[in-house]
Enzyme design. Structure first.
Site, short mmCIF file in Angstrom:
data_model
loop_
_atom_site.label_atom_id
_atom_site.label_comp_id
_atom_site.label_asym_id
_atom_site.label_seq_id
_atom_site.Cartn_x
_atom_site.Cartn_y
_atom_site.Cartn_z
NE ARG A 87 2.01 -0.24 -33.17
CZ ARG A 87 3.25 -0.20 -32.69
NH1 ARG A 87 3.77 -1.28 -32.11
NH2 ARG A 87 3.96 0.90 -32.81
CG HIS A 95 0.43 8.65 -29.20
ND1 HIS A 95 1.62 8.59 -29.90
CD2 HIS A 95 -0.41 7.77 -29.79
CE1 HIS A 95 1.51 7.70 -30.87
NE2 HIS A 95 0.28 7.18 -30.83
CG ASP A 140 6.96 8.78 -33.54
OD1 ASP A 140 5.92 9.47 -33.50
OD2 ASP A 140 6.96 7.55 -33.68
CE LYS A 190 3.35 2.46 -36.86
NZ LYS A 190 3.89 2.74 -35.52
CD GLU A 247 -3.02 -0.80 2.29
OE1 GLU A 247 -2.86 0.18 3.08
OE2 GLU A 247 -3.94 -1.63 2.41
CD GLN A 277 -4.98 1.29 -23.32
OE1 GLN A 277 -6.12 0.99 -22.94
NE2 GLN A 277 -3.90 0.79 -22.76
CG ASP A 332 3.65 6.26 -37.48
OD1 ASP A 332 3.46 7.50 -37.53
OD2 ASP A 332 3.78 5.63 -36.41
#
Length: 304
Positions: free
Chosen positions: A193, A129, A217, A191, A38, A96, A168
């Site tokens: 992936r 990103h 990048d 590219k 913890e 994501q 890319d």
């Protein structure tokens, strides 16, 4: 403005640099882990009525560093802080931002929701990103761009005989900006992936023969994309003097080995991630502290 700066453990050197840039002493905060795993966070100075800036990069281990940030925020809120601001030089889960299959979790939106629970009035992030992720946040986001700082650092290698290479299609706009700033031609790698760390190059658009590649990048994780791009331009006849420019140099897993085998001569990145030592190539690190400090002064109305 009564401003206090606290730093998490993910990138304390940058936290210290930011505090110096703001002409503040870094706030005292005790962070420890109990034997059962913890996390325990305890402020060691009064924040009542103050504006508090918490700086923490959500680098690996991402979940632990995110929880540490949220617990620091909770301690400040319960301690009576008037305003809370989170500075995330590197924002994990930004990749994501969409679901490719119905069974996937939307990690970027979930982390944004967790940060909302941290009582933050404003967030500061550097080169997300996916810029569209800004729409996931309920609070205002100061999205900072470090490209001009990195471009100036790389300028000595961007003279005649160099070519900017986008690894890319997603990095094309960024590469175009570098190419315009340096007055150089642009080449683009296409590219595909195949996994989280493996990519295949399917084509190269632009002339690289005899030219020095500058691969640009926003981040390097396992370096699969950068390594594949370097191999592609070398096969197309480029010079073997390869420069890589990236805002966030995570360099996890096989990244260093991949970059050393290509080979890459030099890497230029920011200090959003604590720089790794003992690299087999030259690594020039550009500090984000002045950029972040300017943003904090703007939103707090504080003068130098």
């Amino acid at each position: 403005m009564d401003l206090t700066v606290f730093s998490g453990t993910a990138n304390r050197p940058l936290g210290e640099a930011l505090a110096r840039e703001l002409e503040r002493s870094l706030g005292k905060c005790h962070i420890e882990r109990f034997p059962d795993g913890e996390l325990h966070v305890e402020l060691q100075e009064d924040v009542r009525g103050r504006t508090v800036c918490l700086i923490q990069s959500t680098v690996p281990p991402v979940g632990e560093n995110l929880l540490e940030l949220l617990m620091m925020a909770d301690a400040c809120w319960r301690g009576g802080a008037a305003r809370l601001m989170a500075v995330l030089p590197y924002f994990g889960y930004a990749r994501q931002d969409r679901r490719a299959t119905p069974g996937e979790a939307l990690g970027g939106k979930l982390v944004a929701d967790l940060l909302e629970r941290g009582h933050f009035e404003r967030l500061v992030a550097v080169n997300l990103h996916t810029p569209s992720l800004e729409g996931c946040f309920a609070m205002p986001l100061e999205h900072l761009d470090a490209a001009h700082l990195l471009a100036e650092a790389a300028r000595p290698h961007a003279g005649p005989g160099a070519v900017v290479v986008s690894p890319d299609l997603g990095a094309v706009k960024l590469a175009e900006r570098y190419a315009r700033q340096w007055g150089l031609p642009l080449a683009i790698v296409h590219k595909r992936r195949t996994s989280g760390s493996e990519v295949n190059v399917r084509g190269l658009v632009g002339e690289v023969r005899g030219l020095r590649p500058i691969i640009v990048d926003d981040l390097i994780s396992t370096a699969g994309t950068i390594a594949a791009t370097a191999e592609a331009v070398l096969e197309a006849g480029s010079a073997d003097d390869i420069t890589v420019v990236a805002t966030h140099a995570l360099l996890v897993g096989p990244a260093v080995e991949r970059l050393s085998q290509v080979p890459v001569r030099r890497l230029i990145s920011s200090d959003s991630v604590v720089p790794r030592t003992g690299l087999p190539f030259h690594h020039e690190v550009v500090s984000l502290a002045p950029l972040i400090a300017d943003a904090i002064r703007r939103v707090t109305g504080e003068r130098r």
